[in-house]
Motif scaffolding. Sequence first.
Motif, PDB file in Angstrom:
ATOM      1  N   PHE A 213      27.431  33.452  37.282  1.00 42.00           N
ATOM      2  CA  PHE A 213      28.499  34.373  36.899  1.00 42.00           C
ATOM      3  C   PHE A 213      28.005  35.303  35.786  1.00 42.00           C
ATOM      4  N   PHE A 214      27.414  34.742  34.737  1.00 39.81           N
ATOM      5  CA  PHE A 214      26.956  35.568  33.616  1.00 39.81           C
ATOM      6  C   PHE A 214      25.702  36.375  33.979  1.00 39.81           C
ATOM      7  N   ALA A 215      24.973  35.926  34.982  1.00 41.44           N
ATOM      8  CA  ALA A 215      23.789  36.679  35.409  1.00 41.44           C
ATOM      9  C   ALA A 215      24.182  38.088  35.864  1.00 41.44           C
ATOM     10  N   GLU A 216      25.427  38.223  36.310  1.00 34.17           N
ATOM     11  CA  GLU A 216      25.918  39.509  36.811  1.00 34.17           C
ATOM     12  C   GLU A 216      26.473  40.398  35.702  1.00 34.17           C
ATOM     13  N   LYS A 217      26.646  39.863  34.514  1.00 30.64           N
ATOM     14  CA  LYS A 217      27.336  40.610  33.458  1.00 30.64           C
ATOM     15  C   LYS A 217      26.339  41.366  32.582  1.00 30.64           C
ATOM     16  N   GLU A 218      26.638  42.652  32.391  1.00 31.77           N
ATOM     17  CA  GLU A 218      25.728  43.464  31.582  1.00 31.77           C
ATOM     18  C   GLU A 218      25.966  43.251  30.091  1.00 31.77           C
ATOM     19  N   ASN A 219      27.243  43.035  29.737  1.00 36.73           N
ATOM     20  CA  ASN A 219      27.576  43.060  28.306  1.00 36.73           C
ATOM     21  C   ASN A 219      27.891  41.670  27.745  1.00 36.73           C
ATOM     22  N   ALA A 220      27.329  40.641  28.336  1.00 37.61           N
ATOM     23  CA  ALA A 220      27.622  39.309  27.802  1.00 37.61           C
ATOM     24  C   ALA A 220      26.446  38.370  28.009  1.00 37.61           C
ATOM     25  N   THR A 221      26.298  37.471  27.058  1.00 35.53           N
ATOM     26  CA  THR A 221      25.295  36.417  27.170  1.00 35.53           C
ATOM     27  C   THR A 221      26.007  35.085  27.026  1.00 35.53           C
ATOM     28  N   LEU A 222      25.643  34.163  27.864  1.00 34.64           N
ATOM     29  CA  LEU A 222      26.230  32.826  27.786  1.00 34.64           C
ATOM     30  C   LEU A 222      25.300  31.934  26.965  1.00 34.64           C
ATOM     31  N   GLU A 223      25.867  31.185  26.034  1.00 37.69           N
ATOM     32  CA  GLU A 223      25.046  30.191  25.328  1.00 37.69           C
ATOM     33  C   GLU A 223      25.540  28.795  25.685  1.00 37.69           C
ATOM     34  N   LEU A 224      24.643  27.986  26.200  1.00 39.91           N
ATOM     35  CA  LEU A 224      24.962  26.590  26.489  1.00 39.91           C
ATOM     36  C   LEU A 224      24.300  25.755  25.395  1.00 39.91           C
ATOM     37  N   LYS A 225      25.138  25.190  24.538  1.00 36.72           N
ATOM     38  CA  LYS A 225      24.603  24.488  23.358  1.00 36.72           C
ATOM     39  C   LYS A 225      24.734  22.979  23.578  1.00 36.72           C
ATOM     40  N   THR A 226      23.644  22.264  23.348  1.00 39.57           N
ATOM     41  CA  THR A 226      23.677  20.842  23.701  1.00 39.57           C
ATOM     42  C   THR A 226      22.837  19.973  22.775  1.00 39.57           C
ATOM     43  N   LYS A 227      23.152  18.684  22.818  1.00 42.79           N
ATOM     44  CA  LYS A 227      22.286  17.686  22.164  1.00 42.79           C
ATOM     45  C   LYS A 227      21.780  16.721  23.240  1.00 42.79           C
ATOM     46  N   THR A 228      21.818  17.170  24.485  1.00 42.44           N
ATOM     47  CA  THR A 228      21.384  16.302  25.584  1.00 42.44           C
ATOM     48  C   THR A 228      20.121  16.882  26.217  1.00 42.44           C
TER      49      THR A 228
END
Lengths: 361, 323
Positions: free
Chosen positions: A163-178
């Motif tokens: 979904f975010f791969a298609e967005k020009e004006n947004a970055t997704l951050e997946l934050k984890t301790k796993t």
Amino acid sequence: MEKYQISEIYVEPSAMERELTRRVLSSLPELPVYETDEARTSPYEITTEDIASSKKRLYIRDYKGEPLKPCPGTQGRLCCNYFIVNLAVGCPLDCSYCILQHYINSPYLTLYANIDYFLEKIDARLEAAPTGRSAAFRIGTGELTDSLALDPITGLSQVLVPFFAEKENATLELKTKTAEVTNLLGLEHRGKTVVAWSLNPQPIIDSDEAYSASLRERLEAALLCQEAGYRLAFHFDPIVNYRNWEQDYLEVVEELFARVKPENISWISMGGLRFSPDLKPIMRERFPESHLPLGELIPCEDGKLRYFKPIRVAIYRSLLSWIRGRAPGVPVYLCMESADVWRHVFGRAPSCDPKFTIDDL
Amino acid sequence: MMTEQKEYREISVDEIAGDDETFLISYPRLDEGLCRSLSRVGLLNPLLVRKRRDDRLQIISGFRRLTACLENGMEKVPALIYPKGMDSLNAFGLAVHDNLSRGYNLVEKSNIFHKLINLIHASHDEAIRDYMPLLGLNPGPSLLHDYLSLQNLTEDMRYYVHETDMPLSCASRIASFNDREQDTLLEFLRPLRPGLNRLREMLANAEETAAREGNDIADIFSRKEFKVISDSDASRPRKLEMARAALKKMRFPEVSATESNINELTKALKLPPDITLRLPPYLEGDTIRAELSFKSTDALRRLAEKLMEVSDLEELKKICGLL
Ligand code: SF4
């Protein structure tokens, strides 16, 4: 890493037929499932037993509010212009310092099943935003949960990353301790997803980050994501002041750069241990062996407890010099710190505007 | 089903099973005011008693009244006698209601919950639902837990809690200490008599220092720093402040060291008493405020000159560097 403590699943009837629900139920076939309109909530205040229960009882339901929210930041602190999407509230991990223990108002780990609703709303918000650098959204899913801890049973990353791969004006951050990155590896991400790890020395992981992955496992997972072309980020957060901090954090930095190439890192943040005074008795009760609440933590203007400023500044400066020595070009920022601490550490504060973006660094 | 009726009559104190404290809630048992009033006007409210299987009378409510009667040498007391068949839950309810209007202190509330759960075998949920609102408390398990914890107070500490009107939050914290810790703490507290805020702060600092060092509270309060303070000729408030500072230094060594460094540096500036420098609390901020007190333009000029003079001093630069 020990896997989840989840032992019961509750599902709201409207969420029963959703794709995410089916996926979770088929991933955990041995667990009892209760279909219920309203999962039991305590009529009284939430107790420490309820907090422990919230690690064991999964409640799948639909979400109805506004899904994209600006990160609340904190009064008098510089904030990094971050937005959050809460696809889950509660976390299967059990960190001693987790603010959820104080925020939580239900004895469940709640997972929202109506993902399409989230995506539609986010889509509309991004389309309506003006274009340009200052309009770029940095969006995280790890404010009230760990972004990847449940990914093996939800498969959410397989929806979010494309979904975010298609967005020009947004970055997704997946934050984890796993180290739960298997689902990410084959996805088309177009550099629009940043996979981020919170890092701490292994003694702190052992004493205060229950059910999380070891430092080595986190860094091995980062290596896999690097190889899959993802942008990476690292959060030294919460930084803990203890007798061996200097040697131990230096080792973390060395281990990080032994595996990860600086050019693949989008940002690194540093944030000292901080929590509201109300969390302290909960920490003392739930984690009596933890030394975290016993540090030299003093009340700050925003009401949170933090290490005494000279201690924080000394740690940030050391950490910054170790990072800069190995990765001079990587943006480094402080999380929830005041302008004067920024000046002590960086020689300047990033911007007069308390909202700055990563590009300001 | 109850077949016998309750009966009102004067009973001999010998008929009472005085050592049966099943329904004892009152604390402390001796009430000097009640003794005085009783000697003047006699006992106005009868005791509530229940017949036991051995036909002796068990007090449901009126322990303090009985103690006062005995103190006044009375041999007969008016009593309302409930039959053997009355069940314990009802009797306990009566005991609680009988004194409700005078209000219960902390220890008494703790006694109520303790007896309700351990003697009457009511569940925690029943205690929360039926008794907490009755006692004017916000129903909830953690508050109930705090009240129940007070049963771990030693007798001496229980009395100190009562006599100083200590709030539940502090009392339940103290109740988590073992007997030796409570005894040592009491020796420390008695001569100092700290107010609520000071007590809270000192308890937290002592407890957290002990936890950090792997000691117990008794080890902290047995330290020589406190012996020196207690042996000194200082006034009680001064001793209290000294004890407080000593505990703070143990709990926050870096903060304390920085504060005394700042004090030394400030002293070296030799500022007149009408100039005060105010640093942000815990150095969280980047601005020092200078407060001037003056009555005339000449006095202001002199202060301004003094400020100009100190602005070149190394000590002031060091203070500014800490922010
Ligand atoms: S990973 Fe984050 S959300 Fe989960 S328990 Fe730890 S601090 Fe809380």
